[in-house]
Enzyme design. Structure first.
Site, PDB file in Angstrom:
ATOM      1  N   TYR A   1       0.848  -1.354   0.064  1.00  0.00           N
ATOM      2  CA  TYR A   1      -0.109  -0.020  -0.064  1.00  0.00           C
ATOM      3  C   TYR A   1       0.908   1.308  -0.156  1.00  0.00           C
ATOM      4  O   TYR A   1       1.848   1.308   0.868  1.00  0.00           O
ATOM      5  CB  TYR A   1      -0.894  -0.038   1.298  1.00  0.00           C
ATOM      6  CG  TYR A   1      -1.641   1.388   1.410  1.00  0.00           C
ATOM      7  CD1 TYR A   1      -2.804   1.281   0.777  1.00  0.00           C
ATOM      8  CD2 TYR A   1      -1.105   2.411   2.020  1.00  0.00           C
ATOM      9  CE1 TYR A   1      -3.578   2.617   1.081  1.00  0.00           C
ATOM     10  CE2 TYR A   1      -1.857   3.678   2.319  1.00  0.00           C
ATOM     11  CZ  TYR A   1      -3.181   3.638   1.696  1.00  0.00           C
ATOM     12  OH  TYR A   1      -3.631   4.868   1.779  1.00  0.00           O
TER      13      TYR A   1
ATOM     14  N   GLU B   1      -3.901   7.338  -3.871  1.00  0.00           N
ATOM     15  CA  GLU B   1      -3.910   6.011  -3.041  1.00  0.00           C
ATOM     16  C   GLU B   1      -3.523   5.130  -4.044  1.00  0.00           C
ATOM     17  O   GLU B   1      -4.089   4.688  -5.067  1.00  0.00           O
ATOM     18  CB  GLU B   1      -5.042   5.866  -2.308  1.00  0.00           C
ATOM     19  CG  GLU B   1      -5.015   5.065  -1.380  1.00  0.00           C
ATOM     20  CD  GLU B   1      -6.159   4.898  -0.413  1.00  0.00           C
ATOM     21  OE1 GLU B   1      -6.076   4.859   0.942  1.00  0.00           O
ATOM     22  OE2 GLU B   1      -7.307   4.372  -1.181  1.00  0.00           O
TER      23      GLU B   1
END
Ligand code: GDP
Ligand code: MN
Length: 388
Positions: free
Chosen positions: A108, A196
């Site tokens: 991530y 993101e």
């Protein structure tokens, strides 16, 4: 403002962030043609603004062009329900078709503005591919953070620390550092409010790639990014919010039953709080703004009351720059033009409040006038409860 994954990938690619090769398709035919061009297995991905598409069946692997066509025909036109769309889902108009990646690890990477610190924060985690809010809540130690000083920007040592923290090795470290730096540059130069990459993957062949991409932008900065502003897809937005944005009204749809029209964002927040406190909940946030005139009030009233969940309306105006009599005129004019079938509570305070109250009383229309905020909130909640 939000954009689709395929658009974010195109923006990111232009900043040197590595993304899989792909193209967007609006029909199964196009998906087949793209798959043929790309060669090999592909992933067919529903393009809607909400995440969690994988869980909802909006992301499918296809071994060859014929299968890509089949997957695209299943996905295009479907009403995709994900944990982020609400139960009614979102209609899929297009798919992004890209070369499938053999995944070794899912990581991530995100950049957000930390308002408490007034700094951008780059976050990374080895726990990629899953719900990052859940990771943050249950195992916060799995999230690495680098706080960026705005005067100097993201420093190479910070990008290296994140790359090492992600467990990248050998050449992947160099790729990771360049990835993180490119993402940061994209964020800063396009006035993002959120970027993101979940998952950021390391492929079996050792490549570091963005498999998913989400970018949100600061609406107030869009005047200097016409190329990005063009990527807006109003079909993905709440229709009432789109309508409100045409008139520069600050309107956000919420799920309560009291329609609120307020001047000033702070007073609007306080109004929402006191409506809750009095036992109901707001159907929206609406700041009609400082330069309120009859037209704005009329448009605001029309938008507010076209929301079917609104059971009563509370107008709360503090006359500072805006004069209460102007607002009162707007309310009266609005009620003459549009039919409003829910009870209305009006609270006016400040400049020309008396004149405003007089206009309302002389209008012969029906509403409750309140002086104190508390009284107004209780009156509107009573109205909601009587309507039920
Ligand atoms: P989201 O569900 O909307 O967040 O969509 P993502 O783009 O993040 O995809 C969800 C999941 O699908 C990823 O976490 C991967 O596990 C899987 N996925 C997406 N693309 C590929 C691919 O090219 N190869 C493989 N094996 N899995 C993929
Ligand atoms: Mn994702």
């Amino acid at each position: 403002m939000k954009i689709h994954e395929y658009q974010a990938k195109e923006v990111l690619r232009s900043f040197g962030v590595p993304v899989p090769n792909g193209a967007v398709a609006r029909t199964p035919d196009e998906a087949e043609a793209i798959a043929k061009d790309l060669g090999g297995a592909v992933v067919v991905k529903a393009q809607i603004h909400a995440g969690g598409r994988g869980k909802g069946g909006g992301i499918k692997l296809a071994a060859d062009p014929a299968e890509a066509r089949e997957m695209a025909s299943e996905i295009i036109g479907m009403q995709l329900v994900t944990p982020q769309t609400g139960s009614e889902g979102q209609k899929v108009k297009s798919v992004w078709v890209e070369n499938a990646t053999d995944i070794d690890r899912e990581l991530y990477l995100g950049i957000v503005l930390d308002r408490a610190q007034s700094r951008l924060v780059v976050m990374a985690s080895r726990a990629g591919g899953m719900d990052i809010e859940e990771v943050a809540a249950t195992t916060p130690e799995k999230i690495l953070k680098e706080v960026v000083h705005p005067g100097v920007g993201l420093q190479p040592f910070q990008a290296r620390r994140l790359a090492l923290g992600l467990g990248l090795e050998g050449d992947q470290i160099k790729q990771g550092v360049s990835f993180i730096s490119a993402l940061y540059k994209a964020y800063e130069e396009t006035d993002c409010s959120l970027a993101e990459i979940n998952p950021l993957v390391v492929s079996k062949s050792g490549e570091v790639l963005a498999l998913d991409a989400k970018m949100n932008f600061d609406d107030s900065a869009m005047y200097r990014h016409s190329d990005i502003h063009e990527l807006r897809d109003v079909d993905e937005e709440d229709p009432l919010e789109v309508e409100a944005s045409k008139y520069d009204l600050n309107y956000i749809k919420l799920d309560g039953e009291v329609g609120c029209m307020v001047n000033g964002a702070g007073l609007a927040m306080a109004t929402m709080d006191i409506v809750k406190y009095a036992g109901s909940s707001p159907a929206n946030f609406l700041d009609v703004g400082g330069g309120t005139n009859v037209e704005r009030v009329k448009n605001a009233m029309r938008i507010l009351t076209s929301d079917e969940s609104v059971k009563a309306v509370l107008i709360n105006i503090f006359g500072g720059i805006v004069r209460c009599d102007r607002v009162a005129e707007g309310v009266v004019a609005a009620l003459e033009d549009i039919e409003i079938n829910v009870p209305l509570v009006v609270r006016l305070q400040g400049t020309n409040a008396e004149e405003g109250a007089q206009i309302l009383e002389n209008s012969g229309l029906e509403f409750t006038v309140a002086r104190k905020l508390r009284e107004a909130a209780e009156a509107v909640v009573d109205a909601v409860q009587n309507a039920a």
